[in-house]
Structures are given as C-alpha cells and as structure tokens.
Design an enzyme around this catalytic site. Structure first.
Site, short mmCIF file in Angstrom:
data_model
loop_
_atom_site.label_atom_id
_atom_site.label_comp_id
_atom_site.label_asym_id
_atom_site.label_seq_id
_atom_site.Cartn_x
_atom_site.Cartn_y
_atom_site.Cartn_z
N TYR A 100 39.08 37.90 39.40
CA TYR A 100 40.01 38.51 38.53
C TYR A 100 39.44 38.72 37.17
O TYR A 100 39.25 37.89 36.37
CB TYR A 100 41.29 37.83 38.64
CG TYR A 100 42.38 38.27 37.74
CD1 TYR A 100 42.53 39.66 37.39
CD2 TYR A 100 43.21 37.37 36.79
CE1 TYR A 100 43.51 40.14 36.34
CE2 TYR A 100 44.34 37.85 36.11
CZ TYR A 100 44.35 39.26 35.72
OH TYR A 100 45.24 39.78 35.10
N ASP A 139 40.67 42.14 41.46
CA ASP A 139 40.96 43.00 40.32
C ASP A 139 39.82 43.02 39.48
O ASP A 139 39.59 42.08 38.65
CB ASP A 139 42.28 42.67 39.85
CG ASP A 139 42.73 43.41 38.62
OD1 ASP A 139 42.09 44.29 38.11
OD2 ASP A 139 43.82 43.09 37.86
#
Length: 280
Positions: A100, A139
C-alpha cells in the site's frame, strides 16, 4: 482494522486491535467472516497500522503454504514496515508482494513528497534485487499514463486550496503528477515488470477501466483513476490469462462502499519452452 495495543502502548501490527468495545465488535465481525466459506480454507497474514487509514492483509489458501512471509522491504528484517505497508510471501518459484504505497500528498512543506520519493527509491531497489519472478499487487497510488485516468486535464491541473508546488513536476492530483509517473515508469523498466492489466487491455475503457473513483457527489463525481495493479516479471507475461477490474460506472457498481474496487489476476501454469527440432 488498527493494530493491537492500547493507547500509548507499543502496537502489534500482526494482530487486530481488541482493547475497546468497538474494536472487539469489529474484530469479531472480521473473524466470523474469515471462519466462514470460502475463507475458512485460507490463512490470513496482517500488517496493520496504528490507525485505520493504512495496513495490508494477505489471504492465501492453506494448501499453498508459502516458505516464508515477511513484512519489510528488507527481507532479512523481522520488523513490519511503518503503517503496515508491505507483505511478502515467498514461494518455491516466485515472490508475491502486496503493498500500500503512501499517497504523494499536495504540498512539499508537509514532507509527503519526500516520503513518496523515498518509498519509490526503496521500491526501485527492491525490484532490482529480487531473486525470483515477482508478482506485485496492491494500491500503488499512481496512474502511469493518461489512459489510466478518466479525465487527464482535470487531474493534471488539480490543486488543493489553490496551492501550486514550486516544482512543476509535482503539480496536479496526487498519483498523477509527472514526477510520480516517471518514477513508476522507471521502476517498471529497471525491474523488468509488466503491467498485467495494460498488457491485455490496450485501449481506454471509460466504463470499467479504473479501480478508484472520486466522491459520487461534487467535483470528483465521475473522476476515476487506475491506481491498483498487478505487476509481474517479464518472464511471467506469457502466463497472463486475465487481469480484470471489477468495478464499473460512475455509480460505483462493484465498489462495495469503498472508493476502490477489486482487481484480479489469473496466471496459467508455467509455459514450457518449445523443444528444438532435431536435424538429420
């Protein structure tokens, strides 16, 4: 979910917080879901932040037990990355990396630009040093090309409260600044990585080609970005069967209450190299 640990005490990023009534309730909801089909056949690894804004999880079928799971880009370290941003599962023939990436932010003065540059530098070093084929998902907080956003001009000129960074390459929507996009391109090139979705989907898809969507009310309605990826080592590209984004439209079908939607990758079994023909 935040990491376990009471206020002011050291946190355990590998365990779910449960020292308050609300966190215990949330933990029970998560654990009940993970003990029900289909997740009861999976094992979960957590790397959690002190608060809910960050953290990662990796869920793997129990019959595919990895050789090792680590939580730091330095694979020799036993510590978790700050904010729980990394999980690495090592298998016999490949590495599975879940990250992330930190948001670039809007202002140099808030040190977010520097934080993101440091992250990208560490990711570049990591992908250059891996000793097995890599599958990298998560992400990644960057849209590589104009095709990866719904409205390039909108995102290129975006400002927060009229602020303009001193460096032109840092201007625009976080995740779509020139500096981020160029660094990401360099990571792909130097790491010999293939963007699995773009490898299969060459054209812009305004309906279901984006994994993040802005707030459905206001100026960001209908403004979307592709910032969630599966990247694979070049030697795996011929095994890519499908890579799909499972959200669509400005009404956020398939987003399930989030601003992100799921992305999936399917790989075939290892492709055998053609055998050389014998000559008589």
């Amino acid at each position: 979910m935040p990491a376990a640990g009471s206020k002011g005490a050291p946190k355990n990023p590998g365990q779910l917080k449960d020292d308050t009534s609300s966190s215990r309730d949330e933990k029970q909801v998560v654990l009940r879901a993970l003990s029900s089909p289909p997740f009861k056949d999976y094992r979960v690894w957590w790397s959690l932040s002190d608060s809910k804004y960050a953290g990662t999880a990796m869920i793997i079928k129990k019959k595919f037990e990895p050789k090792k799971v680590s939580f730091n880009l330095d694979r020799t370290s036993s510590k978790h990355e700050p904010d729980g941003r990394v999980i690495i599962a090592e298998f016999e023939s490949f590495l599975l990396l879940n990250t992330y990436a930190p948001n670039n932010g809007w202002k140099e003065e808030e040190n977010s630009f520097q934080r993101r540059r440091k992250w990208d530098k560490r990711m570049l070093e990591f992908v250059q040093q891996v000793d097995k084929p890599l599958i990298w998902c998560g992400d990644l907080n960057v849209s590589h090309e104009e095709i990866d956003v719904s409205h390039p001009d909108f995102f290129s000129s975006a400002k927060l409260n009229g602020y303009i960074p001193p460096n032109k390459e840092d201007c625009g929507q976080p995740g779509f600044t020139l500096s981020e996009r160029r660094r990401f391109g360099n990571i792909l090139s130097q790491g010999k990585l293939v963007d699995a979705y773009r490898y299969l989907h060459k054209e812009k898809d305004m309906d279901c080609g984006f994994s993040w969507s802005g707030h459905p009310i206001g100026k960001y309605r209908g403004k979307r970005m592709r910032i969630d990826y599966f990247l694979v080592s070049e030697k795996l590209k011929d095994q890519i069967v499908s890579c799909d984004i499972h959200g669509r439209g400005i009404e956020l079908e398939g987003f399930y209450g989030s601003d992100h939607c799921p992305v999936s990758l399917e790989l075939s079994e290892e492709v055998e190299a053609p055998k050389p023909k014998s000559s008589n």
